[in-house]
Every structure is written in structure tokens, then in C-alpha cells.
Design a protein around this motif. Structure first.
Motif, mmCIF file in Angstrom:
data_model
loop_
_atom_site.group_PDB
_atom_site.id
_atom_site.type_symbol
_atom_site.label_atom_id
_atom_site.label_comp_id
_atom_site.label_asym_id
_atom_site.label_seq_id
_atom_site.Cartn_x
_atom_site.Cartn_y
_atom_site.Cartn_z
ATOM 1 N N LEU A 143 -23.867 -20.243 9.340
ATOM 2 C CA LEU A 143 -23.011 -20.469 8.170
ATOM 3 C C LEU A 143 -21.560 -20.541 8.621
ATOM 4 C CD1 LEU A 143 -24.728 -17.925 5.757
ATOM 5 C CD2 LEU A 143 -25.112 -20.399 5.901
ATOM 6 N N ASP A 144 -20.799 -21.443 8.022
ATOM 7 C CA ASP A 144 -19.428 -21.715 8.444
ATOM 8 C C ASP A 144 -18.430 -20.748 7.800
ATOM 9 O OD1 ASP A 144 -17.164 -22.877 9.500
ATOM 10 O OD2 ASP A 144 -17.164 -24.562 8.112
ATOM 11 N N GLY A 145 -18.020 -19.742 8.563
ATOM 12 C CA GLY A 145 -16.966 -18.847 8.097
ATOM 13 C C GLY A 145 -17.415 -17.738 7.160
ATOM 14 N N TRP A 146 -18.707 -17.557 6.985
ATOM 15 C CA TRP A 146 -19.210 -16.517 6.089
ATOM 16 C C TRP A 146 -19.333 -15.191 6.837
ATOM 17 C CZ3 TRP A 146 -20.136 -17.382 0.921
ATOM 18 C CH2 TRP A 146 -20.116 -18.716 0.509
ATOM 19 N N ASP A 206 -31.662 -9.501 8.942
ATOM 20 C CA ASP A 206 -31.928 -10.877 8.500
ATOM 21 C C ASP A 206 -30.630 -11.607 8.178
ATOM 22 O OD1 ASP A 206 -34.687 -10.555 8.758
ATOM 23 O OD2 ASP A 206 -34.956 -10.039 6.641
ATOM 24 N N VAL A 207 -29.724 -10.927 7.495
ATOM 25 C CA VAL A 207 -28.438 -11.540 7.146
ATOM 26 C C VAL A 207 -27.634 -11.818 8.415
ATOM 27 C CG1 VAL A 207 -26.246 -11.232 5.933
ATOM 28 C CG2 VAL A 207 -28.389 -10.501 4.850
ATOM 29 N N ASP A 208 -27.579 -10.846 9.314
ATOM 30 C CA ASP A 208 -26.838 -11.028 10.559
ATOM 31 C C ASP A 208 -27.396 -12.188 11.375
ATOM 32 O OD1 ASP A 208 -25.165 -8.932 9.894
ATOM 33 O OD2 ASP A 208 -26.201 -7.470 11.154
ATOM 34 N N ALA A 209 -28.714 -12.404 11.322
ATOM 35 C CA ALA A 209 -29.338 -13.484 12.077
ATOM 36 C C ALA A 209 -28.946 -14.853 11.545
ATOM 37 C CB ALA A 209 -30.858 -13.330 12.059
ATOM 38 N N GLY A 247 -21.745 -5.810 0.605
ATOM 39 C CA GLY A 247 -23.043 -6.156 0.054
ATOM 40 C C GLY A 247 -23.202 -7.595 -0.396
ATOM 41 N N ALA A 248 -22.279 -8.468 0.027
ATOM 42 C CA ALA A 248 -22.344 -9.879 -0.373
ATOM 43 C C ALA A 248 -21.998 -10.765 0.811
ATOM 44 C CB ALA A 248 -21.363 -10.147 -1.514
ATOM 45 N N LEU A 249 -22.367 -12.023 0.709
ATOM 46 C CA LEU A 249 -21.872 -13.027 1.635
ATOM 47 C C LEU A 249 -20.524 -13.495 1.109
ATOM 48 C CD1 LEU A 249 -25.019 -15.267 2.255
ATOM 49 C CD2 LEU A 249 -23.997 -13.627 3.834
ATOM 50 N N ARG A 250 -19.508 -13.561 1.974
ATOM 51 C CA ARG A 250 -18.169 -13.958 1.541
ATOM 52 C C ARG A 250 -17.589 -14.992 2.492
ATOM 53 N NH1 ARG A 250 -16.603 -10.505 -2.355
ATOM 54 N NH2 ARG A 250 -17.588 -8.460 -2.295
#
Length: 93
Positions: free
Chosen positions: A16-19, A8-11, A24-27
């Protein structure tokens, strides 16, 4: 609130711009033209985060600011983190 799966996160990452997903976090790291520009961006993000009651971890290193989003109470990345990443993208342009 459910923790998002890695899939889900990879999708959502391409939206998202540059994330990135890291530790274990979005950065997202952003380099600003000057130190005070970064501080101003942190202030704007902090205002939105306070209004949403969802606060990123923020690391300031001279002109580079790194935002990290994870829902600590849930133990991972949730829809709240994705929504805040989009808010930050909107603020930073």
C-alpha cells in the motif's frame, strides 16, 4: 468478516502506498498542490466509497487530506479496509 491480525496488516502494508497502521486503523495522509485538488480527491474517493458501501474517515486540513480506514462494525481492520486502501491508491496515483 474477520478482523485482521497485526501480523496480517503488517504483511500487506508494503503493498500500500504511504499507509500505516495507527490507532487501530489504516491511515494515509496526502498533501495536494492546492486546497481544491484535495477536495476533488475527496469527491472521487467518496464516490468509490459510496459504491462499495465502505466509507473512510476523512480529515481535511488545508492541502493535506488524511484517510482512515477501519471496519467499525467489526472493531478493527478487515479485508474491506485493505481493499478500499487499494482503491484510494488507484485514485490518487
Amino acid at each position: 468478516m474477520a478482523v485482521l491480525s497485526d501480523d496480517d496488516v503488517d504483511a500487506v502494508l508494503p503493498e500500500l502506498d504511504g499507509w500505516e497502521r495507527s490507532d487501530g486503523a489504516l491511515r494515509r495522509s496526502v498533501e495536494f498542490p492546492a486546497f481544491l485538488d484535495g477536495i476533488d480527491a475527496v469527491r472521487r474517493v467518496a464516490e468509490r466509497a459510496e459504491a462499495a458501501d465502505h466509507h473512510p474517515d476523512i480529515d481535511i486540513r488545508w492541502r493535506t487530506v488524511t484517510f482512515a480506514l477501519v471496519t467499525h462494525s467489526e472493531g478493527g481492520i478487515t479485508d474491506k479496509d485493505v481493499a478500499m486502501a487499494r482503491e484510494i491508491d488507484g485514485l490518487l496515483g
